[in-house]
Design an enzyme around this catalytic site. Structure first.
Site, PDB file in Angstrom:
ATOM      1  N   ARG A 117       0.840  -1.188   0.000  1.00 24.84           N
ATOM      2  CA  ARG A 117       0.000   0.000   0.000  1.00 24.84           C
ATOM      3  C   ARG A 117       0.881   1.246   0.000  1.00 24.84           C
ATOM      4  O   ARG A 117       1.993   1.239   0.518  1.00 24.84           O
ATOM      5  CB  ARG A 117      -0.898   0.027   1.242  1.00 24.84           C
ATOM      6  CG  ARG A 117      -2.094  -0.907   1.161  1.00 24.84           C
ATOM      7  CD  ARG A 117      -2.971  -0.820   2.393  1.00 24.84           C
ATOM      8  NE  ARG A 117      -2.310  -1.325   3.573  1.00 24.84           N
ATOM      9  CZ  ARG A 117      -1.739  -0.582   4.499  1.00 24.84           C
ATOM     10  NH1 ARG A 117      -1.782   0.745   4.424  1.00 24.84           N
ATOM     11  NH2 ARG A 117      -1.141  -1.127   5.531  1.00 24.84           N
ATOM     12  N   TYR A 266      -1.437  -3.539  -6.687  1.00 22.19           N
ATOM     13  CA  TYR A 266      -1.256  -4.248  -5.417  1.00 22.19           C
ATOM     14  C   TYR A 266      -2.569  -4.268  -4.609  1.00 22.19           C
ATOM     15  O   TYR A 266      -3.278  -3.258  -4.530  1.00 22.19           O
ATOM     16  CB  TYR A 266      -0.129  -3.601  -4.580  1.00 22.19           C
ATOM     17  CG  TYR A 266      -0.148  -4.167  -3.188  1.00 22.19           C
ATOM     18  CD1 TYR A 266       0.374  -5.436  -2.952  1.00 22.19           C
ATOM     19  CD2 TYR A 266      -0.772  -3.512  -2.138  1.00 22.19           C
ATOM     20  CE1 TYR A 266       0.280  -6.013  -1.696  1.00 22.19           C
ATOM     21  CE2 TYR A 266      -0.877  -4.076  -0.887  1.00 22.19           C
ATOM     22  CZ  TYR A 266      -0.351  -5.324  -0.667  1.00 22.19           C
ATOM     23  OH  TYR A 266      -0.473  -5.897   0.560  1.00 22.19           O
ATOM     24  N   GLY A 268      -3.942  -3.986  -1.501  1.00 26.65           N
ATOM     25  CA  GLY A 268      -4.501  -2.948  -0.642  1.00 26.65           C
ATOM     26  C   GLY A 268      -4.848  -1.675  -1.395  1.00 26.65           C
ATOM     27  O   GLY A 268      -5.662  -0.868  -0.943  1.00 26.65           O
ATOM     28  N   LYS A 275      -9.614  -2.357   2.106  1.00 29.47           N
ATOM     29  CA  LYS A 275      -9.346  -1.216   2.980  1.00 29.47           C
ATOM     30  C   LYS A 275     -10.115   0.040   2.528  1.00 29.47           C
ATOM     31  O   LYS A 275     -10.556   0.833   3.364  1.00 29.47           O
ATOM     32  CB  LYS A 275      -7.841  -0.930   3.018  1.00 29.47           C
ATOM     33  CG  LYS A 275      -6.964  -2.165   3.267  1.00 29.47           C
ATOM     34  CD  LYS A 275      -7.036  -2.678   4.689  1.00 29.47           C
ATOM     35  CE  LYS A 275      -5.953  -3.746   4.913  1.00 29.47           C
ATOM     36  NZ  LYS A 275      -5.969  -4.347   6.234  1.00 29.47           N
ATOM     37  N   HIS A 295     -10.650  -2.270  11.738  1.00 28.28           N
ATOM     38  CA  HIS A 295      -9.569  -3.121  11.220  1.00 28.28           C
ATOM     39  C   HIS A 295      -9.349  -4.277  12.208  1.00 28.28           C
ATOM     40  O   HIS A 295      -8.356  -4.287  12.924  1.00 28.28           O
ATOM     41  CB  HIS A 295      -8.311  -2.247  11.095  1.00 28.28           C
ATOM     42  CG  HIS A 295      -7.205  -2.863  10.320  1.00 28.28           C
ATOM     43  ND1 HIS A 295      -5.886  -2.477  10.466  1.00 28.28           N
ATOM     44  CD2 HIS A 295      -7.192  -3.833   9.382  1.00 28.28           C
ATOM     45  CE1 HIS A 295      -5.120  -3.170   9.652  1.00 28.28           C
ATOM     46  NE2 HIS A 295      -5.885  -3.995   8.989  1.00 28.28           N
ATOM     47  N   SER A 317      -1.408  -3.557  10.249  1.00 27.30           N
ATOM     48  CA  SER A 317      -1.076  -4.501   9.192  1.00 27.30           C
ATOM     49  C   SER A 317       0.216  -5.248   9.500  1.00 27.30           C
ATOM     50  O   SER A 317       1.192  -4.650   9.941  1.00 27.30           O
ATOM     51  CB  SER A 317      -0.936  -3.764   7.863  1.00 27.30           C
ATOM     52  OG  SER A 317      -2.204  -3.285   7.478  1.00 27.30           O
ATOM     53  N   ALA A 318       0.191  -6.541   9.263  1.00 32.88           N
ATOM     54  CA  ALA A 318       1.331  -7.439   9.475  1.00 32.88           C
ATOM     55  C   ALA A 318       1.745  -7.526  10.944  1.00 32.88           C
ATOM     56  O   ALA A 318       2.922  -7.634  11.272  1.00 32.88           O
ATOM     57  CB  ALA A 318       2.516  -7.049   8.585  1.00 32.88           C
ATOM     58  N   CYS A 319       0.770  -7.471  11.842  1.00 32.27           N
ATOM     59  CA  CYS A 319       1.046  -7.593  13.279  1.00 32.27           C
ATOM     60  C   CYS A 319       0.278  -8.748  13.921  1.00 32.27           C
ATOM     61  O   CYS A 319       0.182  -8.814  15.145  1.00 32.27           O
ATOM     62  CB  CYS A 319       0.729  -6.296  13.995  1.00 32.27           C
ATOM     63  SG  CYS A 319       1.852  -4.973  13.541  1.00 32.27           S
ATOM     64  N   ASP A 342      -9.535  -9.695   9.113  1.00 32.21           N
ATOM     65  CA  ASP A 342      -8.996  -8.357   8.815  1.00 32.21           C
ATOM     66  C   ASP A 342      -9.965  -7.210   9.122  1.00 32.21           C
ATOM     67  O   ASP A 342      -9.535  -6.164   9.576  1.00 32.21           O
ATOM     68  CB  ASP A 342      -8.598  -8.293   7.335  1.00 32.21           C
ATOM     69  CG  ASP A 342      -7.674  -7.120   7.022  1.00 32.21           C
ATOM     70  OD1 ASP A 342      -6.722  -6.892   7.796  1.00 32.21           O
ATOM     71  OD2 ASP A 342      -7.908  -6.413   6.026  1.00 32.21           O
ATOM     72  N   SER A 436       4.743 -10.260   0.665  1.00 31.15           N
ATOM     73  CA  SER A 436       4.083 -11.173  -0.272  1.00 31.15           C
ATOM     74  C   SER A 436       2.842 -11.748   0.393  1.00 31.15           C
ATOM     75  O   SER A 436       2.777 -11.854   1.619  1.00 31.15           O
ATOM     76  CB  SER A 436       5.037 -12.272  -0.710  1.00 31.15           C
ATOM     77  OG  SER A 436       5.564 -12.955   0.414  1.00 31.15           O
ATOM     78  N   ARG A 437       1.860 -12.114  -0.419  1.00 28.55           N
ATOM     79  CA  ARG A 437       0.547 -12.436   0.132  1.00 28.55           C
ATOM     80  C   ARG A 437      -0.046 -13.705  -0.476  1.00 28.55           C
ATOM     81  O   ARG A 437       0.236 -14.042  -1.616  1.00 28.55           O
ATOM     82  CB  ARG A 437      -0.417 -11.279  -0.155  1.00 28.55           C
ATOM     83  CG  ARG A 437      -0.007  -9.943   0.442  1.00 28.55           C
ATOM     84  CD  ARG A 437      -0.583  -9.761   1.816  1.00 28.55           C
ATOM     85  NE  ARG A 437      -0.047  -8.601   2.512  1.00 28.55           N
ATOM     86  CZ  ARG A 437      -0.613  -8.092   3.598  1.00 28.55           C
ATOM     87  NH1 ARG A 437      -1.712  -8.628   4.102  1.00 28.55           N
ATOM     88  NH2 ARG A 437      -0.066  -7.059   4.218  1.00 28.55           N
ATOM     89  N   GLY A 562       0.238 -20.320  18.513  1.00 25.37           N
ATOM     90  CA  GLY A 562      -0.722 -21.190  19.207  1.00 25.37           C
ATOM     91  C   GLY A 562      -0.735 -20.989  20.709  1.00 25.37           C
ATOM     92  O   GLY A 562      -1.749 -21.244  21.378  1.00 25.37           O
TER      93      GLY A 562
END
Ligand SMILES: Nc1nc2c(ncn2[C@@H]2O[C@H](COP(=O)(O)OP(=O)(O)O)[C@@H](O)[C@H]2O)c(=O)[nH]1
Ligand SMILES: C=C(OP(=O)(O)O)C(=O)O
Ligand SMILES: [Mn+2]
Length: 654
Positions: A117, A266, A268, A275, A295, A317-319, A342, A436-437, A562
């Site tokens: 993004r 991309y 996002g 989003k 979010h 994002s990415a957390c 998300d 990468s997704r 886990g």
């Protein structure tokens, strides 16, 4: 679905009318077919029947086709056959590669300039600046929301969109966020000249012809997306991925419920249901209609005794949203089921509880770090019918990324990195792009919740905020109440990640994990949150977690993944009112010694993990005060100001 009157608000221009923004007048109603036909000129309909669509949709398509001048119009039906046809074409052209080890899995490599993004080029367009941004102190740039005036936007638009689809197909994507026709669901129509977008939107949202019927004469959220590279192309196209990184713009007109995205393919930036619609536009609709668009992941957690609780959690994002949503508990007898990973749309129902739906239909998850060890349920989800973007590929037709080192079978396996170059273990550059997704259908998730498509949503018992905080912040704490919880969310911070263009790992403010997705004035947004705590609403309890605290050697203090069920266990016991498991601190209630189930875990430094260091929090409180005061100015709600002051007092008394 009812029509929201504000959806119909006509766009009021402030002066010079931008040619591209000009609308067909309402009297076009009676001559719509004629107008549509005239506007389309010689642009052929390649698939579908334009004239059976709701007339507002016809007008929308005709207007935008006249503007963007595609070579033809393709009205998507969302069917499997349609996706197959598009995929086959893309494989032939080299834009997609089949990952032959799986059923119907594909790899796509983007232009390396188009991988995340672009927050600096994402705008909210409102007539009044303060609808978008807060009254920041003099000389302070607002970090929540970028404002652009309608006039400036008109210019940006006019210099990009006219003719931008020349030589390309304009796909019309009808989609529903939430189950088609559902009480909390909303309908959008995205126009795009990217077939990758068509394939991904079909996974991420509900694309089907049923949408037209559910829509009828109602209004809808409009999305216009172009990769911004009309034919004949004058620059070199890298990896068969057309884009225009220098000219990227992602602009939202919330009053008109409209999104304009240019130059990037991309996710996002281009999958406008996500989003752009489900957060930035929907938060505006939510405010008008008295609900929340956040979010947040949504998960159902069932204890060994059989009772289930629903939790929503907001991390930047990415957390760790996708990971927590699909957590495989390491404690025996526990069951987690995923509702969403998300975005949550939440509204108080007649039972007084906050009910949440996942407006999406798929997962667009961070690939690196996802493995059978960390997130087996995500791995289970993307074994078929999925698209992988910017991951590496093995000579056996499998995906590969950082975190899968132990899962590559055979010594002779060769790896090609995300840039298409040979790669081997130990190479200095990563095999897969850090952002990468995988893009996979939610219904394939082995632990998808049976009610995940329930139009009424699931009742939320707890809200969790969290971020990447290497120092100072305990593993978990419960806030003292709704206002303190909202304050804690407003003070959320996290280390930056590869999900956007920020480089380095600085800890940044990310209020409510919404900084990049804020749809309107952040002070008003906090007012809206604060206003929800009134009868008959039973507001959820609010918690804060941090899986990412590190020791002096830079090692994570907590195993995470886990084992996060152990934290959830404590949260749920608190919800149940179990006594003796909480210890008051200045910032909230942390687990009392011995109250967190650590059975079967190796060495864990509980005291260090839960500590609330005085020095750290004193300087943090100063920084937070400065942040809230300079960023929010006169928009800072009194209740938040009071929370700030009382938290400071508690910290000073430590
Ligand atoms: N150390 C640690 N890393 C995690 C944990 N949960 C997620 N991650 C990593 O954080 C990254 C982003 O996770 P993801 O769930 O995709 O985040 P999202 O973008 O918020 O959905 C991945 O590389 C994960 O492996 C955790 O509990 N502990
Ligand atoms: C799609 C995104 O989501 P996430 O919050 O899962 O990183 C993104 O940030 O671009
Ligand atoms: Mn995610």
């Amino acid at each position: 679905m009812t029509t929201n009157p504000s959806l119909l608000t006509p766009y009021k221009n402030t002066g010079a009318q931008s040619s591209s923004l000009r609308q067909i007048s309402e009297d076009a109603f009676y001559v719509v077919n004629e107008v549509v036909t005239k506007r389309l000129g010689h642009i052929p309909i390649l698939k579908g029947d334009l004239h059976v669509l709701p007339y507002k949709v016809q007008r929308f398509i005709a207007e935008k086709a006249e503007l963007c001048r595609p070579r033809g119009i393709y009205i998507c039906d969302g069917t499997h056959a349609e996706a197959e046809e598009i995929k086959d074409k893309l494989v032939e052209r080299g834009m997609l590669t089949q990952l032959s080890a799986y059923e119907n899995n594909y790899l796509c490599r983007t232009d390396p300039k188009d991988v995340a993004r672009v927050e600096s080029k994402t705008w909210m367009v409102t007539t009044d600046k303060y609808q978008t941004v807060t009254h920041t102190a003099e000389g302070v740039e607002p970090i929540m929301g970028h404002w652009m005036s309608p006039l400036d936007f008109g210019e940006e638009l006019d210099s990009r969109f006219p003719g931008c689809m020349a030589g390309r197909t304009m796909y019309v994507i009808p989609f529903s966020m939430g189950p088609v026709g559902g009480r909390l669901s909303k309908i959008g129509v995205q126009l795009s000249d990217s077939n990758y977008v068509v394939l991904s939107m079909r996974i991420m949202t509900r694309v089907s012809l049923d949408v037209w019927e559910a829509l009828g004469d109602n209004d809808f959220v409009r999305g216009i997306h172009s990769v911004g590279l009309p034919r004949p192309v004058k620059s070199a196209v890298v990896n068969h991925w057309p884009c225009n990184p220098e000219r990227v713009i992602i602009a939202h007109r919330p009053a008109e419920r409209e999104i304009w995205s240019f130059g990037s393919g991309y996710g996002g930036n281009s999958l406008l249901g996500k989003k752009c619609f489900a957060l930035r536009i929907a938060s505006n609709i939510a405010r008008d209609e008295g609900w929340l668009a956040e979010h947040m992941l949504i998960m159902g957690v069932t204890r060994p005794c059989g009772r289930e609780h629903f939790i929503a959690a907001a991390f930047p994002s990415a957390c760790g949203k996708t990971n927590l949503a699909m957590l495989e508990p390491t404690l025996p007898g526990w069951k987690v089921r995923c509702v969403g990973d998300d975005i949550a749309w939440m509204k108080f129902a007649e039972d007084g509880k906050l009910h949440a739906i996942n407006p999406e239909a798929g997962f667009f998850g961070v690939a690196p770090g996802t493995s059978n060890k960390t997130n087996p349920m995500a791995v289970g989800t993307f074994q078929k019918n999925s698209i992988f973007t910017n991951v590496a590929e093995t000579s056996e037709g499998r995906y590969y990324w950082e975190g899968l080192e132990d899962e590559v079978e055979g010594k002779n396996v060769q790896i090609t990195d995300w840039l298409g170059k040979p790669w081997k273990l130990g190479d200095p550059t990563p095999a897969a792009h850090p952002n990468s997704r995988f893009c996979a259908p939610a219904q394939q998730c082995p632990i998808i919740h049976p009610d995940w498509e329930s139009p009424n949503g699931v009742p939320i018992d707890a809200i969790i905020f969290g971020g990447r905080r290497p120092t100072g912040v305990p593993l978990v704490f419960e806030t003292f109440g709704w206002e303190h919880g909202v304050f804690t969310g407003a003070s959320l911070k996290s280390e930056t990640t590869a999900a956007a263009e920020h480089t380095g790992k600085q800890v940044m403010h990310d209020p409510m994990a919404m900084r990049p997705f804020m749809g309107y004035n952040f002070g008003k947004y906090l007012d809206h949150w604060l206003s929800l705590d009134k009868p008959p609403h039973q507001v959820p309890k609010i918690y804060h977690v941090n899986w990412f605290r590190k020791d002096a050697n830079g090692k994570f203090l907590w195993p995470g993944y886990g084992d996060n069920i152990r934290v959830i266990d404590w949260v749920i016991r608190r919800l149940d009112g179990e006594e003796g498991i909480g210890k008051d601190t200045a910032i909230g209630v942390v687990p009392a010694p011995g109250s967190l189930n650590l059975e079967g875990l190796g060495e864990v430094n509980f005291d260090e993990l839960m500590s609330v260091p005085r020095d750290y929090w004193q300087s943090d409180a100063k920084e937070v005060r400065k942040f809230l005061e300079t960023q929010l100015g006169s928009d800072l709600p009194n209740a938040i100001q009071e929370q700030l002051t009382s938290q400071e007092k508690r910290i000073n008394a430590l």
